[in-house]
Enzyme design. Structure first.
Site, PDB file in Angstrom:
ATOM      1  N   ASP A  49      52.969 -12.163  50.892  1.00 36.72           N
ATOM      2  CA  ASP A  49      51.742 -11.398  51.130  1.00 36.72           C
ATOM      3  C   ASP A  49      50.706 -12.335  51.731  1.00 36.72           C
ATOM      4  O   ASP A  49      50.839 -13.562  51.645  1.00 36.72           O
ATOM      5  CB  ASP A  49      51.240 -10.803  49.802  1.00 36.72           C
ATOM      6  CG  ASP A  49      50.360  -9.573  50.023  1.00 36.72           C
ATOM      7  OD1 ASP A  49      50.027  -9.277  51.192  1.00 36.72           O
ATOM      8  OD2 ASP A  49      50.007  -8.919  49.041  1.00 36.72           O
ATOM      9  N   ASP A  50      49.665 -11.742  52.331  1.00 43.33           N
ATOM     10  CA  ASP A  50      48.667 -12.592  52.985  1.00 43.33           C
ATOM     11  C   ASP A  50      47.687 -13.211  52.009  1.00 43.33           C
ATOM     12  O   ASP A  50      47.161 -14.292  52.240  1.00 43.33           O
ATOM     13  CB  ASP A  50      47.913 -11.805  54.057  1.00 43.33           C
ATOM     14  CG  ASP A  50      47.331 -10.539  53.490  1.00 43.33           C
ATOM     15  OD1 ASP A  50      46.293 -10.616  52.826  1.00 43.33           O
ATOM     16  OD2 ASP A  50      47.928  -9.465  53.675  1.00 43.33           O
ATOM     17  N   CYS A  83      33.354  -5.679  60.656  1.00 40.44           N
ATOM     18  CA  CYS A  83      32.938  -5.021  61.893  1.00 40.44           C
ATOM     19  C   CYS A  83      33.776  -5.475  63.082  1.00 40.44           C
ATOM     20  O   CYS A  83      34.277  -6.590  63.113  1.00 40.44           O
ATOM     21  CB  CYS A  83      31.495  -5.366  62.243  1.00 40.44           C
ATOM     22  SG  CYS A  83      30.322  -4.955  60.981  1.00 40.44           S
ATOM     23  N   CYS A 113      35.693 -22.656  58.868  1.00 35.71           N
ATOM     24  CA  CYS A 113      35.103 -22.191  57.618  1.00 35.71           C
ATOM     25  C   CYS A 113      36.279 -21.836  56.709  1.00 35.71           C
ATOM     26  O   CYS A 113      37.173 -21.085  57.107  1.00 35.71           O
ATOM     27  CB  CYS A 113      34.218 -20.962  57.818  1.00 35.71           C
ATOM     28  SG  CYS A 113      33.647 -20.325  56.216  1.00 35.71           S
ATOM     29  N   CYS A 138      36.108 -18.925  61.247  1.00 34.66           N
ATOM     30  CA  CYS A 138      36.697 -18.372  60.015  1.00 34.66           C
ATOM     31  C   CYS A 138      38.221 -18.508  60.043  1.00 34.66           C
ATOM     32  O   CYS A 138      38.902 -17.871  60.852  1.00 34.66           O
ATOM     33  CB  CYS A 138      36.320 -16.897  59.914  1.00 34.66           C
ATOM     34  SG  CYS A 138      37.277 -15.989  58.676  1.00 34.66           S
ATOM     35  N   TYR A 179      44.653 -13.107  58.346  1.00 32.80           N
ATOM     36  CA  TYR A 179      44.689 -11.696  58.001  1.00 32.80           C
ATOM     37  C   TYR A 179      43.868 -10.763  58.905  1.00 32.80           C
ATOM     38  O   TYR A 179      44.354  -9.725  59.316  1.00 32.80           O
ATOM     39  CB  TYR A 179      44.219 -11.541  56.551  1.00 32.80           C
ATOM     40  CG  TYR A 179      44.079 -10.117  56.085  1.00 32.80           C
ATOM     41  CD1 TYR A 179      45.178  -9.261  56.048  1.00 32.80           C
ATOM     42  CD2 TYR A 179      42.851  -9.606  55.688  1.00 32.80           C
ATOM     43  CE1 TYR A 179      45.040  -7.945  55.619  1.00 32.80           C
ATOM     44  CE2 TYR A 179      42.719  -8.297  55.254  1.00 32.80           C
ATOM     45  CZ  TYR A 179      43.817  -7.474  55.223  1.00 32.80           C
ATOM     46  OH  TYR A 179      43.684  -6.180  54.809  1.00 32.80           O
ATOM     47  N   CYS A 198      33.001 -14.430  50.205  1.00 34.81           N
ATOM     48  CA  CYS A 198      32.547 -14.694  51.576  1.00 34.81           C
ATOM     49  C   CYS A 198      31.171 -14.088  51.756  1.00 34.81           C
ATOM     50  O   CYS A 198      30.944 -12.943  51.376  1.00 34.81           O
ATOM     51  CB  CYS A 198      33.515 -14.064  52.580  1.00 34.81           C
ATOM     52  SG  CYS A 198      32.930 -14.217  54.286  1.00 34.81           S
ATOM     53  N   GLY A 215      37.136  -2.222  60.888  1.00 37.72           N
ATOM     54  CA  GLY A 215      36.158  -1.365  60.224  1.00 37.72           C
ATOM     55  C   GLY A 215      36.485   0.093  60.464  1.00 37.72           C
ATOM     56  O   GLY A 215      36.625   0.494  61.613  1.00 37.72           O
ATOM     57  N   ASN A 261      28.444  -8.351  64.422  1.00 39.55           N
ATOM     58  CA  ASN A 261      29.551  -8.629  63.508  1.00 39.55           C
ATOM     59  C   ASN A 261      29.214  -9.924  62.782  1.00 39.55           C
ATOM     60  O   ASN A 261      28.967 -10.939  63.411  1.00 39.55           O
ATOM     61  CB  ASN A 261      30.857  -8.787  64.315  1.00 39.55           C
ATOM     62  CG  ASN A 261      32.033  -9.224  63.455  1.00 39.55           C
ATOM     63  OD1 ASN A 261      32.966  -9.833  63.952  1.00 39.55           O
ATOM     64  ND2 ASN A 261      32.025  -8.918  62.180  1.00 39.55           N
ATOM     65  N   GLY A 262      29.213  -9.862  61.460  1.00 39.24           N
ATOM     66  CA  GLY A 262      28.879 -11.041  60.672  1.00 39.24           C
ATOM     67  C   GLY A 262      27.938 -10.666  59.558  1.00 39.24           C
ATOM     68  O   GLY A 262      27.840  -9.499  59.191  1.00 39.24           O
ATOM     69  N   CYS A 312      35.933 -19.473  51.256  1.00 45.86           N
ATOM     70  CA  CYS A 312      36.492 -18.607  50.214  1.00 45.86           C
ATOM     71  C   CYS A 312      37.637 -19.308  49.467  1.00 45.86           C
ATOM     72  O   CYS A 312      38.016 -18.876  48.381  1.00 45.86           O
ATOM     73  CB  CYS A 312      36.929 -17.260  50.788  1.00 45.86           C
ATOM     74  SG  CYS A 312      37.871 -17.377  52.288  1.00 45.86           S
ATOM     75  N   SER A 371      50.551  -6.724  56.715  1.00 47.91           N
ATOM     76  CA  SER A 371      49.955  -8.001  57.093  1.00 47.91           C
ATOM     77  C   SER A 371      50.802  -9.199  56.686  1.00 47.91           C
ATOM     78  O   SER A 371      50.645 -10.284  57.246  1.00 47.91           O
ATOM     79  CB  SER A 371      48.551  -8.114  56.502  1.00 47.91           C
ATOM     80  OG  SER A 371      48.577  -7.742  55.144  1.00 47.91           O
TER      81      SER A 371
HETATM   82  S1  SF4 Z   1      34.333 -17.564  53.600  1.00 45.35           S
HETATM   83 FE1  SF4 Z   1      36.495 -17.122  54.095  1.00 45.35          FE
HETATM   84  S2  SF4 Z   1      36.528 -15.073  54.991  1.00 45.35           S
HETATM   85 FE2  SF4 Z   1      34.402 -15.788  54.999  1.00 45.35          FE
HETATM   86  S3  SF4 Z   1      34.089 -16.677  57.029  1.00 45.35           S
HETATM   87 FE3  SF4 Z   1      34.686 -18.356  55.659  1.00 45.35          FE
HETATM   88  S4  SF4 Z   1      36.930 -18.448  55.814  1.00 45.35           S
HETATM   89 FE4  SF4 Z   1      36.284 -16.498  56.674  1.00 45.35          FE
END
Ligand code: SF4
Length: 489
Positions: free
Chosen positions: A369-370, A20, A463, A260, A266, A406, A46, A125-126, A466, A307
């Protein structure tokens, strides 16, 4: 347009997708026009649907919510005439929680609620990680949900609050919510912005003439000629009116921020500023780190467009290997309005990307690539490059292996579908059929975003779940559905 005719291309499903983008203004003559422009700049966050809510004293609250691109829905005079007002908010969406794929119009934000003290609209958003439990509780207590979106919980929690004004009700509601949220809300006169205590998703404040703007990213401030003022802090709520300006509150218990890190890699636009740093420069720094960590002898460095471009430039600058546009993107492929036939589907990535044969033939090529998610696109790109006569293909990836889903507002496949969840780097190399494959390390990524010592394993600043499998907020709903944390494996 019916929701059955709006489909994403099947060739985009090998990327993580931001869910979003949100935008809002107060104190400007044409709030809807500004909001539409802001959402247009956030379209990369989005593309399935978008909506705008505005208020003016004569006409009250008005809203338009539609499937498709902002440019197709919020440019005609007829539509914009339906949206008079000096305060407005908007949302562009790719579904997270709520219906997937073919979005239902009822899930398109902003959501609106009429309370005793007046109306309020919210754009989120989230992803709320305890939404299932909240929804069950709210329904048991009589709430009637209009959508399948987790974000609607916020409106119902606000409705149950006994506070006397909207900002206080929002504080009450958001204290019950777990997970990642950047929220922009509006009342008749106020624009409200909130970030969750960890600040997982971005939110920035801008000044536009005598008015104010809130946005997911600074690139949307630029398009309306707004001046970037600052980021909304993790755990901060701002309440903004034309008369009083910005008032800041701290409604949550203070926590160590965990923004994040993938926004740097990306999701965000390269012309945005995140954490005081240009996203473009950060991506270039990622490419430089990658070149230091994983050098290889080759003739060309080529980005996987678009990207991978800044990281490829960084890789080239660091390694001294010439940068070249070995793959050209068809800018007009975008999304398709019809479900492609099988024969068109089989053309796959060739519809979107084409190899610059004259450049590639006989060369040892580094492709930057990303990320690698399922690996399906990477394999097809490798085949195209080899078909064009490349001598060697080396993949360099500007993020660590994506091995965990994620749960904070980004669409990821289930863990089993993530290539890195079940394969080592060498196994992935063989699976992709390339001469070499290297990912930037998590430490290298932290260095590139400005943490000189890399990632502190006991106190990570971002964070990175992932990649690391360490979730800063327990994904309660997912655990209930059987998801197993790293510690339980
Ligand atoms: S899990 Fe990955 S994509 Fe999701 S908020 Fe954390 S760093 Fe970002």
């Amino acid at each position: 347009m019916s929701d059955l005719t709006w489909r994403s291309t099947p060739f985009d499903d090998d990327k993580l997708r931001e869910e979003c983008g949100i935008f809002g203004v107060v104190g400007v003559a044409e709030a809807a026009n500004f909001t539409a422009l802001g959402l247009h700049a956030l379209q990369h966050r989005g593309q399935e649907a978008g909506g705008i809510v505005v208020h003016d004293a004569e006409h009250g609250f008005n809203s338009v919510r539609r499937f498709g691109y902002v440019r197709d829905n919020f440019t005609s005079q007829d539509v914009m005439d339906m949206l008079p007002g000096t305060v407005g908010i908007g949302h562009v969406r790719y579904s997270t929680a709520g219906s997937k794929g073919a979005t239902a119009i009822r899930d398109v934000q902003p959501f609106f609620g009429e309370f005793a003290m007046g109306g309020a609209a919210i754009a989120h958003n989230g992803n709320i990680t305890n939404a299932d439990a909240l929804r069950r509780e709210l329904i048991e207590r009589g709430s009637i949900f209009q959508s399948s979106s987790d974000s609607e919980c916020i409106i119902h929690l606000m409705a149950r609050s006994l506070q006397r004004n909207i900002p206080e009700r929002m504080k009450d509601a958001l204290r019950r919510v777990e997970g990642a949220f950047s929220v922009i809300a509006m009342t008749r006169t106020k624009l409200i912005g909130v970030r969750d205590p960890l600040g997982v998703r971005p939110l920035v404040l801008g000044r536009v003439g005598e008015g104010w703007a809130l946005s997911s990213e600074t690139c949307a401030l630029d398009i309306i000629g707004a001046e970037f003022v600052r980021e909304i802090e993790p755990g901060e709520m701002v309440v903004i009116t034309s008369e009083s300006g910005v008032t800041s509150y701290r409604p949550f218990e203070q926590k160590r921020p965990r923004f994040c890190i993938f926004e740097h890699v990306y999701f965000s636009r390269p012309d945005s500023i995140l954490g005081g740093r240009s996203v473009y420069s950060t991506r270039e720094a990622i490419g430089r780190e990658l070149a230091k960590e994983a050098p290889v002898e080759a003739d060309l460095v080529c980005p996987v467009p678009d990207s991978g471009t800044p990281a490829a430039i960084g890789f080239s600058l660091e390694s001294g290997i010439p940068y070249a546009m070995g793959i050209i993107r068809n800018q007009y492929m975008g999304r398709t309005f019809i479900e492609p036939t099988e024969s068109i589907r089989n053309m796959g990535v060739r519809l979107k990307l084409n190899v610059n044969r004259a450049l590639i033939r006989g060369k040892r090529v580094i492709l930057v690539d990303d990320s690698v998610v399922r690996g399906t696109t990477s394999r097809k790109i490798k085949e195209m490059i080899l078909d064009a006569g490349a001598k060697e293909v080396h993949f360099r990836i500007a993020s660590p292996p994506t091995a965990w889903p994620c749960f904070y507002g980004v669409d990821t496949p289930q863990r089993e579908k993530l290539l890195a969840a079940s394969m080592s780097e060498e196994e992935m190399r063989r699976h992709l059929g390339v001469d070499s494959l290297r990912f930037i390390s998590l430490d290298g990524l932290y260095r590139a975003v400005g943490e000189a010592k890399g990632r502190d394993p006991n106190a990570p600043q971002y964070c990175d779940a992932c990649f690391s499998g360490e979730y800063p907020v327990e994904p309660a709903d997912q655990l209930e559905k059987g998801f197993r944390l790293k510690a339980a494996e």
